[in-house]
Design a protein around this motif. Structure first.
Motif, PDB file in Angstrom:
ATOM      1  N   ASN A  54      -3.568  -9.185 -40.280  1.00  0.00           N
ATOM      2  CA  ASN A  54      -3.978  -7.814 -39.927  1.00  0.00           C
ATOM      3  C   ASN A  54      -5.445  -7.721 -39.529  1.00  0.00           C
ATOM      4  N   GLN A  55      -5.929  -8.767 -38.862  1.00  0.00           N
ATOM      5  CA  GLN A  55      -7.306  -8.758 -38.379  1.00  0.00           C
ATOM      6  C   GLN A  55      -7.355  -8.223 -36.946  1.00  0.00           C
ATOM      7  N   LEU A  56      -8.470  -7.605 -36.589  1.00  0.00           N
ATOM      8  CA  LEU A  56      -8.631  -7.008 -35.268  1.00  0.00           C
ATOM      9  C   LEU A  56      -8.784  -8.091 -34.202  1.00  0.00           C
ATOM     10  N   ILE A  57      -8.065  -7.908 -33.098  1.00  0.00           N
ATOM     11  CA  ILE A  57      -8.189  -8.811 -31.948  1.00  0.00           C
ATOM     12  C   ILE A  57      -8.712  -7.997 -30.777  1.00  0.00           C
ATOM     13  N   THR A  58      -9.777  -8.459 -30.154  1.00  0.00           N
ATOM     14  CA  THR A  58     -10.385  -7.709 -29.055  1.00  0.00           C
ATOM     15  C   THR A  58      -9.731  -8.060 -27.717  1.00  0.00           C
ATOM     16  N   LEU A  59      -9.910  -7.161 -26.762  1.00  0.00           N
ATOM     17  CA  LEU A  59      -9.406  -7.414 -25.417  1.00  0.00           C
ATOM     18  C   LEU A  59     -10.080  -8.640 -24.810  1.00  0.00           C
ATOM     19  N   ALA A  60     -11.371  -8.809 -25.094  1.00  0.00           N
ATOM     20  CA  ALA A  60     -12.105  -9.961 -24.558  1.00  0.00           C
ATOM     21  C   ALA A  60     -11.513 -11.273 -25.063  1.00  0.00           C
ATOM     22  N   GLU A  61     -11.091 -11.308 -26.326  1.00  0.00           N
ATOM     23  CA  GLU A  61     -10.468 -12.506 -26.883  1.00  0.00           C
ATOM     24  C   GLU A  61      -9.167 -12.834 -26.146  1.00  0.00           C
ATOM     25  N   LEU A  62      -8.365 -11.794 -25.900  1.00  0.00           N
ATOM     26  CA  LEU A  62      -7.093 -12.016 -25.203  1.00  0.00           C
ATOM     27  C   LEU A  62      -7.328 -12.440 -23.764  1.00  0.00           C
ATOM     28  N   GLN A  63      -8.312 -11.850 -23.112  1.00  0.00           N
ATOM     29  CA  GLN A  63      -8.618 -12.228 -21.726  1.00  0.00           C
ATOM     30  C   GLN A  63      -9.024 -13.697 -21.641  1.00  0.00           C
ATOM     31  N   GLN A  64      -9.857 -14.131 -22.590  1.00  0.00           N
ATOM     32  CA  GLN A  64     -10.280 -15.531 -22.590  1.00  0.00           C
ATOM     33  C   GLN A  64      -9.110 -16.458 -22.886  1.00  0.00           C
ATOM     34  N   ALA A  65      -8.227 -16.034 -23.795  1.00  0.00           N
ATOM     35  CA  ALA A  65      -7.058 -16.852 -24.127  1.00  0.00           C
ATOM     36  C   ALA A  65      -6.111 -16.966 -22.933  1.00  0.00           C
ATOM     37  N   VAL A  66      -5.906 -15.875 -22.221  1.00  0.00           N
ATOM     38  CA  VAL A  66      -5.052 -15.896 -21.021  1.00  0.00           C
ATOM     39  C   VAL A  66      -5.708 -16.720 -19.921  1.00  0.00           C
ATOM     40  N   ARG A  67      -7.022 -16.650 -19.843  1.00  0.00           N
ATOM     41  CA  ARG A  67      -7.750 -17.459 -18.855  1.00  0.00           C
ATOM     42  C   ARG A  67      -7.502 -18.950 -19.118  1.00  0.00           C
ATOM     43  N   GLN A  68      -7.510 -19.361 -20.382  1.00  0.00           N
ATOM     44  CA  GLN A  68      -7.231 -20.760 -20.736  1.00  0.00           C
ATOM     45  C   GLN A  68      -5.776 -21.132 -20.449  1.00  0.00           C
ATOM     46  N   ILE A 255       1.247 -15.721 -14.191  1.00  0.00           N
ATOM     47  CA  ILE A 255       1.127 -14.353 -13.684  1.00  0.00           C
ATOM     48  C   ILE A 255       1.768 -13.368 -14.666  1.00  0.00           C
ATOM     49  N   MET A 256       2.857 -13.783 -15.313  1.00  0.00           N
ATOM     50  CA  MET A 256       3.473 -12.909 -16.317  1.00  0.00           C
ATOM     51  C   MET A 256       2.569 -12.757 -17.540  1.00  0.00           C
ATOM     52  N   ASP A 257       1.791 -13.786 -17.866  1.00  0.00           N
ATOM     53  CA  ASP A 257       0.784 -13.638 -18.919  1.00  0.00           C
ATOM     54  C   ASP A 257      -0.159 -12.489 -18.569  1.00  0.00           C
ATOM     55  N   LEU A 258      -0.584 -12.466 -17.302  1.00  0.00           N
ATOM     56  CA  LEU A 258      -1.493 -11.416 -16.843  1.00  0.00           C
ATOM     57  C   LEU A 258      -0.813 -10.051 -16.852  1.00  0.00           C
ATOM     58  N   LEU A 259       0.462 -10.006 -16.469  1.00  0.00           N
ATOM     59  CA  LEU A 259       1.208  -8.738 -16.478  1.00  0.00           C
ATOM     60  C   LEU A 259       1.265  -8.156 -17.874  1.00  0.00           C
TER      61      LEU A 259
END
Length: 467
Positions: A54-68, A255-259
């Motif tokens: 139940n820890q907070l996940i930021t949008l920036a973290e997800l963007q970087q993970a999807v980028r990888q 691309i579906m990751d991005l969607l």
């Protein structure tokens, strides 16, 4: 796919069993060289662990993970995480379909059963999981589409949806999980409207794309206008199948990751980025046919070479696509409404309205037909490529067999020559043995004569004939 795997799955199907490991390998029978597997697993395992705590996940973290990139085996959890985070940003509750209803939906009759059955063999025909050899993937996909057609009777089934459902199915662990994610895709991301039979939402979407292209890349837009290339000719299959009917599965997965991260805006960004990346070669196309052919064939063929660049372009796009799309939709609806408005005369108004509705129906039918024709052309191309590969393989096998036969003939000649040589050696040996036996007999005779001479039994006869 190995013959042993096919036989194993066929036996398990008859016995009502399932081998999760074998099916999982069949589902994820593709590789993505654009992803660092070890780093991806570490990153997404960490994010999923934060969810459990139940820890907070930021949008920036997800963007970087999807980028990888997301390692294929991690996508079920990753996509669910992206959907939940998207819902929280949109301040909307997740749309959860009770899994206990899935079996009931699968057994409920629907008018779309025949259309679904026809498209099963056309969906990823060369992919192992959906091959004709086992039909295990086709049967699962058929149940999934059938269940959704029953659940959402307004949409039912539309050609192109099988590709999206197929992509979701190969990345999830069960049909129920795939059904839930497909429902999220259709409702949470508001994609269901473009599959409706009136095709009105698809017309809006393609208009939005055309206007977005005009604003973000006027040079390509002018080229398209000059050669009368409409978005229906190339972008309709992209949007209806999330690129999966034309592009490689590893590309579509990214691309579906991005969607799931950004929503439908990611589809528009991806389409614009693809055209922009190939701008120089598109502008060198001499006419409508050359332009459409390049977009539909050459761009997908080179997609994996530019995959990371496309992902980066989508993630770093600083244009407020969402606001523009809303503006374009209002623009289209206003134009549509103005076209529906006629003079005060009721008779003329009714005639005008009837004509507008007829035109809209025709446009919808044309859009649907063009999308179907595009999909059929892609399937024909895929089949031709498969047949070409089979022919090349057959030629290789024939060449290998001829080479093997030539080698066997050479070996036979060598064996024959060796046998002849050994026969000659044997004959020579026999001659030598006979000569030796003859010589030994002569020596024995001489020895006997010498013995007689020594014993005095026979006189020595000299050369003058005297004893």
């Amino acid at each position: 796919m190995a013959i042993e795997q096919i036989r194993l799955i066929q036996i398990q199907k008859k016995e009502g069993k399932g081998d999760d490991k074998v099916l999982r390998r069949m589902k994820l029978a593709y590789s993505d060289s654009s992803i660092d597997g070890r780093q991806s697993v570490i990153t997404w395992a960490g994010l999923l662990s934060k969810v459990m705590q139940n820890q907070l996940i930021t949008l920036a973290e997800l963007q970087q993970a999807v980028r990888q990139g997301v390692w294929p085996a991690m996508r079920p959890g990753a996509w669910q995480l992206l959907v939940q985070h998207y819902n929280s940003r949109q301040k909307k509750p997740s749309v959860v379909t009770p899994v206990q209803n899935y079996d009931e939906l699968c057994t409920t009759s629907t008018d779309y059963h025949h259309a679904i059955s026809i498209d099963l063999g056309r969906t990823f025909p060369s992919y192992p999981y959906f091959s004709q050899a086992t039909k295990v993937g086709q049967e699962s996909l058929g149940r999934l589409l059938h269940a959704y057609a029953v659940k959402d009777s307004e949409v039912g089934y539309c050609q192109g949806l099988s590709f999206v459902a197929g992509m979701i199915l190969i990345h999830t662990k069960s049909e129920e999980e795939a059904f839930d994610l497909l429902s999220q895709y259709m409702n949470t991301y508001q994609y269901r409207t473009i599959y409706r039979t009136d095709m009105f939402a698809l017309q809006i979407t393609l208009y939005q794309f055309s206007r977005l292209l005009h604003d973000m890349n006027p040079e390509i837009y002018a080229h398209m206008e000059q050669h009368e290339v409409t978005p229906f000719m190339y972008a309709a299959p992209w949007l209806l199948t999330l690129f999966s009917s034309q592009f490689p599965i590893p590309f579509v997965s990214r691309i579906m990751d991005l969607l799931f991260l950004e929503g439908v805006e990611a589809m528009f960004k991806t389409a614009i980025a693809l055209l922009t990346l190939h701008q120089d070669l598109i502008l060198h196309c001499s006419g409508m046919e050359d332009t459409v052919d390049y977009i539909k064939n050459d761009i997908p063929a080179k997609a994996m070479e530019n995959l990371q660049e496309i992902v980066e372009a989508v993630l770093t796009c600083d244009v407020n696509i969402g606001l523009k799309l809303q503006h374009y939709e209002v623009e289209y609806r206003v134009m549509h409404e103005l076209m529906s408005t006629g003079p005060d005369d009721d008779s003329l108004r009714k005639q005008n309205q009837d004509l507008i509705e007829h035109v809209a129906e025709c446009k919808g039918a044309i859009a649907k037909m063009e999308a179907q024709m595009a999909l059929m052309q892609e399937q024909i191309t895929a089949k031709a490529k498969m047949e070409a590969r089979h022919l090349a393989l057959l030629e290789e096998q024939v060449a290998a067999r001829m080479k093997m036969e030539a080698q066997m003939a050479l070996m036979q000649e060598q064996i024959t020559a060796k046998a002849k040589m050994e026969a000659r050696h044997l004959a020579l040996l026999e001659e030598q043995v006979a000569a030796r036996i003859k010589m030994e007999a002569q020596m024995a005779l001489m020895q006997e004569q010498i013995t007689k001479i020594v014993q005095g039994r026979e006189p020595i006869i000299f050369s003058n004939g005297q004893p």
